[in-house]
Design a protein around this motif. Structure first.
Motif, mmCIF file in Angstrom:
data_model
loop_
_atom_site.group_PDB
_atom_site.id
_atom_site.type_symbol
_atom_site.label_atom_id
_atom_site.label_comp_id
_atom_site.label_asym_id
_atom_site.label_seq_id
_atom_site.Cartn_x
_atom_site.Cartn_y
_atom_site.Cartn_z
ATOM 1 N N ALA A 161 -33.332 -37.864 29.149
ATOM 2 C CA ALA A 161 -32.503 -36.760 29.645
ATOM 3 C C ALA A 161 -32.865 -36.423 31.082
ATOM 4 C CB ALA A 161 -32.696 -35.530 28.759
ATOM 5 N N VAL A 162 -31.893 -35.897 31.816
ATOM 6 C CA VAL A 162 -32.133 -35.453 33.192
ATOM 7 C C VAL A 162 -32.919 -34.147 33.127
ATOM 8 C CG1 VAL A 162 -31.078 -34.735 35.352
ATOM 9 C CG2 VAL A 162 -30.012 -36.551 33.996
ATOM 10 N N LYS A 163 -34.161 -34.192 33.571
ATOM 11 C CA LYS A 163 -35.017 -33.005 33.490
ATOM 12 C C LYS A 163 -34.850 -32.088 34.700
ATOM 13 C CE LYS A 163 -38.584 -35.386 30.785
ATOM 14 N NZ LYS A 163 -40.000 -35.837 30.750
ATOM 15 N N GLN A 164 -34.704 -32.691 35.875
ATOM 16 C CA GLN A 164 -34.566 -31.920 37.109
ATOM 17 C C GLN A 164 -33.106 -31.979 37.560
ATOM 18 O OE1 GLN A 164 -37.362 -30.375 38.274
ATOM 19 N NE2 GLN A 164 -38.545 -31.334 36.622
ATOM 20 N N GLN A 165 -32.354 -30.911 37.378
ATOM 21 C CA GLN A 165 -30.940 -30.904 37.758
ATOM 22 C C GLN A 165 -30.829 -30.528 39.235
ATOM 23 O OE1 GLN A 165 -28.483 -28.664 35.061
ATOM 24 N NE2 GLN A 165 -28.767 -30.144 33.420
ATOM 25 N N ARG A 166 -30.775 -31.565 40.068
ATOM 26 C CA ARG A 166 -30.795 -31.311 41.513
ATOM 27 C C ARG A 166 -29.449 -30.841 42.050
ATOM 28 N NH1 ARG A 166 -32.343 -37.530 43.036
ATOM 29 N NH2 ARG A 166 -30.968 -38.552 41.540
ATOM 30 N N PHE A 167 -28.390 -30.946 41.241
ATOM 31 C CA PHE A 167 -27.066 -30.496 41.680
ATOM 32 C C PHE A 167 -26.567 -29.336 40.831
ATOM 33 C CE2 PHE A 167 -27.328 -35.002 42.952
ATOM 34 C CZ PHE A 167 -27.219 -34.825 44.320
ATOM 35 N N GLN A 168 -27.486 -28.434 40.511
ATOM 36 C CA GLN A 168 -27.109 -27.244 39.767
ATOM 37 C C GLN A 168 -26.285 -26.312 40.668
ATOM 38 O OE1 GLN A 168 -30.142 -27.939 40.769
ATOM 39 N NE2 GLN A 168 -31.088 -26.152 41.701
ATOM 40 N N ARG A 169 -25.766 -25.254 40.109
ATOM 41 C CA ARG A 169 -24.915 -24.334 40.856
ATOM 42 C C ARG A 169 -25.631 -23.809 42.099
ATOM 43 N NH1 ARG A 169 -21.379 -26.520 38.979
ATOM 44 N NH2 ARG A 169 -19.897 -25.823 37.393
ATOM 45 N N GLY A 170 -24.916 -23.900 43.219
ATOM 46 C CA GLY A 170 -25.442 -23.443 44.489
ATOM 47 C C GLY A 170 -26.128 -24.520 45.305
ATOM 48 N N SER A 171 -26.348 -25.698 44.722
ATOM 49 C CA SER A 171 -27.097 -26.749 45.422
ATOM 50 C C SER A 171 -26.332 -27.328 46.611
ATOM 51 C CB SER A 171 -27.464 -27.870 44.450
ATOM 52 O OG SER A 171 -26.292 -28.433 43.863
ATOM 53 N N LEU A 172 -25.000 -27.239 46.597
ATOM 54 C CA LEU A 172 -24.182 -27.802 47.684
ATOM 55 C C LEU A 172 -23.500 -26.708 48.511
ATOM 56 C CD1 LEU A 172 -22.514 -30.783 45.755
ATOM 57 C CD2 LEU A 172 -24.560 -30.832 47.210
ATOM 58 N N ALA A 173 -23.950 -25.478 48.337
ATOM 59 C CA ALA A 173 -23.282 -24.345 48.992
ATOM 60 C C ALA A 173 -23.336 -24.408 50.509
ATOM 61 C CB ALA A 173 -23.892 -23.030 48.506
ATOM 62 N N GLN A 174 -24.294 -25.165 51.055
ATOM 63 C CA GLN A 174 -24.454 -25.206 52.509
ATOM 64 C C GLN A 174 -23.460 -26.141 53.187
ATOM 65 O OE1 GLN A 174 -26.233 -26.901 50.390
ATOM 66 N NE2 GLN A 174 -26.495 -28.957 51.173
ATOM 67 N N LEU A 175 -22.717 -26.916 52.417
ATOM 68 C CA LEU A 175 -21.823 -27.908 53.016
ATOM 69 C C LEU A 175 -20.609 -27.256 53.670
ATOM 70 C CD1 LEU A 175 -21.721 -30.894 50.511
ATOM 71 C CD2 LEU A 175 -22.638 -30.878 52.831
ATOM 72 N N ASN A 176 -20.237 -27.796 54.819
ATOM 73 C CA ASN A 176 -19.036 -27.359 55.518
ATOM 74 C C ASN A 176 -17.798 -27.970 54.860
ATOM 75 O OD1 ASN A 176 -17.575 -26.261 57.865
ATOM 76 N ND2 ASN A 176 -17.186 -28.419 58.295
ATOM 77 N N SER A 177 -16.685 -27.241 54.924
ATOM 78 C CA SER A 177 -15.409 -27.774 54.437
ATOM 79 C C SER A 177 -14.351 -27.573 55.516
ATOM 80 C CB SER A 177 -14.974 -27.060 53.151
ATOM 81 O OG SER A 177 -13.660 -27.445 52.792
ATOM 82 N N TYR A 178 -13.528 -28.586 55.721
ATOM 83 C CA TYR A 178 -12.473 -28.449 56.710
ATOM 84 C C TYR A 178 -11.075 -28.340 56.090
ATOM 85 C CZ TYR A 178 -12.599 -33.599 56.130
ATOM 86 O OH TYR A 178 -12.624 -34.869 55.625
#
Length: 291
Positions: free
Chosen positions: A270-287
């Motif tokens: 099983a994936v023990k460390q969820q590196r893409f949990q909620r908020g993990s990509l919040a810093q990304l810019n969107s155009y």
């Protein structure tokens, strides 16, 4: 570390590893490959290079990977496994681990390191998916044992290369399109596995999810994919009226699914460390979306 054959001492093959960061910075790691062990030790300039890496701009050599020289007959296999080793380290640590040159004592030397190896770059800031040295070595051993099989069945070498590229993305759109490219590769593999060339995209990903016993994604990702491909926006006709943060959640779900998929095909548990949990990509810019 040299190998003795009768009265002759054969130097090992040695390769500099760039950007390998292991939990607690161990002095040595022993990795079990398909043709013997990889003895991985800190580079003499480890401390300074490790500090330079923290800038997230510069890449630097941190470890040296030695392998017994088994002669010309095994040379291609060992070099292929060196690529697999770099890709496995990259996936587990969330950084592009690569080789920049061979050690001075190595029979195999490179004028230029090119195709097959990840391109060196600054570290990502994404958390690793392993937490301890033991988890790292156990996972690497397992990945090396199944890498050739998964390269054949799922083009895992290409998938990890795409995955590394999207970790260095400049925008949410870039990340999501890269993630969808990975899903496209998996779709084609599932068509081949099932013998059904008419499997549509969403159905193929659902099919492989069911086959492997991992999370079945809802339709948000395929709707958002259709919008960015056909309308040029993450939220448009098929996935309407969504905020940037709702689109980010879809991206996080897809990235977590990819982790589940890779863990399953390598039997990593099983994936023990969820590196893409909620908020993990919040810093990304969107155009194409605005919060």
């Amino acid at each position: 570390m040299a190998k003795k054959t009768g009265t002759t001492t054969t130097p090992p093959l040695g390769f500099n590893l760039v950007n390998l960061i292991a939990p607690n910075d161990p002095t040595n790691l022993t990795i079990i490959g398909t043709n013997g062990t990889w003895d991985i030790r800190q580079h003499p300039n480890f401390a300074n290079n490790r500090q330079a890496i923290n800038s997230r701009v510069h890449a630097a050599v941190t470890y040296i990977a030695d392998h017994a020289d088994l002669g010309f007959v095994k040379e291609d296999e060992i070099l292929d496994e060196l690529i697999f080793l770099c890709l496995s380290f990259s996936y587990l640590t969330s950084n592009a681990v690569t080789m920049n040159q061979s050690a001075m004592y190595s029979r195999i030397s490179f004028l230029q390191v090119g195709d097959g190896f990840p391109r060196d770059r600054g570290i990502t800031g994404i958390a690793p998916i392993i937490a301890t040295e033991q988890e790292l070595t156990t996972s690497i051993n397992q990945m090396l044992s199944l890498f050739t099989q998964n390269k054949t069945n799922y083009h895992i070498d290409v998938i990890i290369q795409f995955w590394l590229d999207i970790l260095s993305c400049w925008s949410l759109e870039n990340l999501f399109l890269g993630a969808c490219t990975i899903l496209e590769i998996i779709k084609q593999c599932e068509r081949r596995r099932t013998g059904n060339n008419n499997l549509h995209f969403y159905n193929a990903i659902t099919s492989v999810s069911t086959y492997l016993g991992i999370t079945v994604l809802n339709r948000d990702w395929i709707n958002m994919r259709n919008d960015i491909i056909h309308d040029g926006h993450l939220s448009s006709t098929h996935f309407p009226n969504k905020t940037k943060f709702e689109c980010i959640e879809v991206c996080e779900d897809v990235m977590m699914w990819i982790d589940e998929f890779i863990h399953k095909i390598f039997n990593l548990g099983a994936v023990k460390q969820q590196r893409f949990q909620r908020g993990s990509l919040a810093q990304l810019n969107s155009y194409t979306t605005w919060a």
